[in-house]
Design an enzyme around this catalytic site. Structure first.
Site, mmCIF file in Angstrom:
data_model
loop_
_atom_site.group_PDB
_atom_site.id
_atom_site.type_symbol
_atom_site.label_atom_id
_atom_site.label_comp_id
_atom_site.label_asym_id
_atom_site.label_seq_id
_atom_site.Cartn_x
_atom_site.Cartn_y
_atom_site.Cartn_z
ATOM 1 N N ASP A 1 4.106 -4.300 -11.007
ATOM 2 C CA ASP A 1 3.983 -4.520 -9.476
ATOM 3 C C ASP A 1 2.501 -4.855 -9.139
ATOM 4 O OD1 ASP A 1 4.505 -3.431 -6.610
ATOM 5 O OD2 ASP A 1 3.127 -1.893 -7.186
ATOM 6 N N ASP B 1 0.728 -4.245 -5.530
ATOM 7 C CA ASP B 1 0.102 -3.304 -4.366
ATOM 8 C C ASP B 1 -0.095 -2.029 -4.829
ATOM 9 O OD1 ASP B 1 -0.305 -4.955 -1.945
ATOM 10 O OD2 ASP B 1 1.690 -4.865 -1.621
HETATM 11 MG MG LIG Z 1 3.094 -0.955 -5.389
#
Ligand SMILES: [Mg+2]
Length: 299
Positions: A44, A46
């Site tokens: 992932d 962010d």
């Molecule tokens: Mg994230």
């Protein structure tokens, strides 16, 4: 002393569920034995690859890079920042409500993402301004992420960045921080929400296939070039920071060894218990990539 024992002894903020200790030891043993040729990494973006906070200050997400600007105006003269904040106040409590079923949340998440994207469309944004915003923003990679990604690129170990944020912001940010990482290149790929521009670079719309907090599992990667890259690589290290990030490997078949590493930001004992059930290794409130680097180096 095993690698896991060393990591746990040296890092009191790293946790593994007691019932999973043996299992995690076995996975890591297999990953090391099978080596780089069998491995790929799915991460992932962010607050997994980027810092959640620095010196007590919250840092922006990919959406936040645009939404925190205090100069972007909507046609009615109001600030994009204020309208985005209104959306956040309405939908974020739903996103994090532990009593609400995920299926119940999904329609709200779609509404939130579409409304947020629509504000961007209305704001007359263009490519070069987005570049400016990213280069001025205080978004920052976790310490050691550059080293981690360069290690993968050098050994041609595929990495997929799978984000419900904005793919364009990730691309521009990598241009700045890790120019060696190229989107949809040999071993580096991004699956995310991408902007469609007109020929003058004006933001027109977004890709039809929306990725939000809770549908990463629905995204078939079969039609992406990443799928070809991982055909003969059954081992994966997954890196995420939300419970929905586990879904990133939902569309991948024939996986053998899966090591799930979860970053828990803003940890509480109750959240830690949930994360320990979902992830194999949980790293609490850590703005570095020391633990993933430690493991990767052994493989
Ligand atoms: Mg994230």
């Amino acid at each position: 002393m095993s690698l896991i024992e060393q990591i746990l002894n040296q890092n009191p903020h790293v946790h593994i569920h007691d019932d999973k200790r043996v299992y995690v030891e076995e996975i890591i043993h297999s990953l090391i034995k099978d080596g780089r040729n069998m491995l790929h990494v799915v991460a992932d973006f962010d607050f997994t690859l980027t810092m959640y906070e620095k010196n007590g200050v919250r840092l922006p997400s990919t959406f936040g890079v645009i939404e925190s600007s205090d100069i972007i105006k909507l046609p009615d003269g109001s600030l994009l920042r204020d309208k985005s904040e209104q959306l956040r106040l309405k939908y974020h409590p739903i996103e994090i409500d532990v009593h609400m079923d995920v299926n119940e949340k999904i329609p709200y998440m779609i509404e939130w993402w579409r409304s947020a994207q629509n504000l961007f469309v209305l704001s007359n944004l263009n490519k070069s301004f987005l570049h400016e915003l990213v280069f001025q923003s205080n978004m920052e990679l976790k310490k050691g992420v550059r080293e981690f990604i360069l290690d993968l690129l050098t050994s041609e170990t595929p990495i997929l960045i799978f984000s419900a944020g904005l793919g364009d912001i990730i691309e521009i940010f990598f241009e700045k921080e890790i120019p060696e990482f190229k989107h949809n290149h040999k071993a580096s790929h991004i699956v995310s929400n991408f902007i469609r521009y007109d020929t003058d670079g004006k933001l027109l719309t977004f890709n039809d296939k929306l990725i939000h907090s809770f549908n990463k599992n629905e995204h078939e990667i079969h039609d992406t070039s990443y799928f070809q890259t991982i055909l003969n690589r059954p081992n994966v290290i997954l890196l995420g920071d939300t419970l929905g990030d586990i879904g990133m490997i939902g569309g991948m078949k024939n996986l053998k060894q899966i090591l799930k590493i979860g970053y828990l930001n803003h940890s509480t004992p109750a959240k830690l218990e949930v994360y320990k059930n979902v992830y194999d290794i949980v790293i609490c409130d850590d703005q570095t990539f020391d633990v993933p680097n430690r493991i990767l180096k052994e493989i």
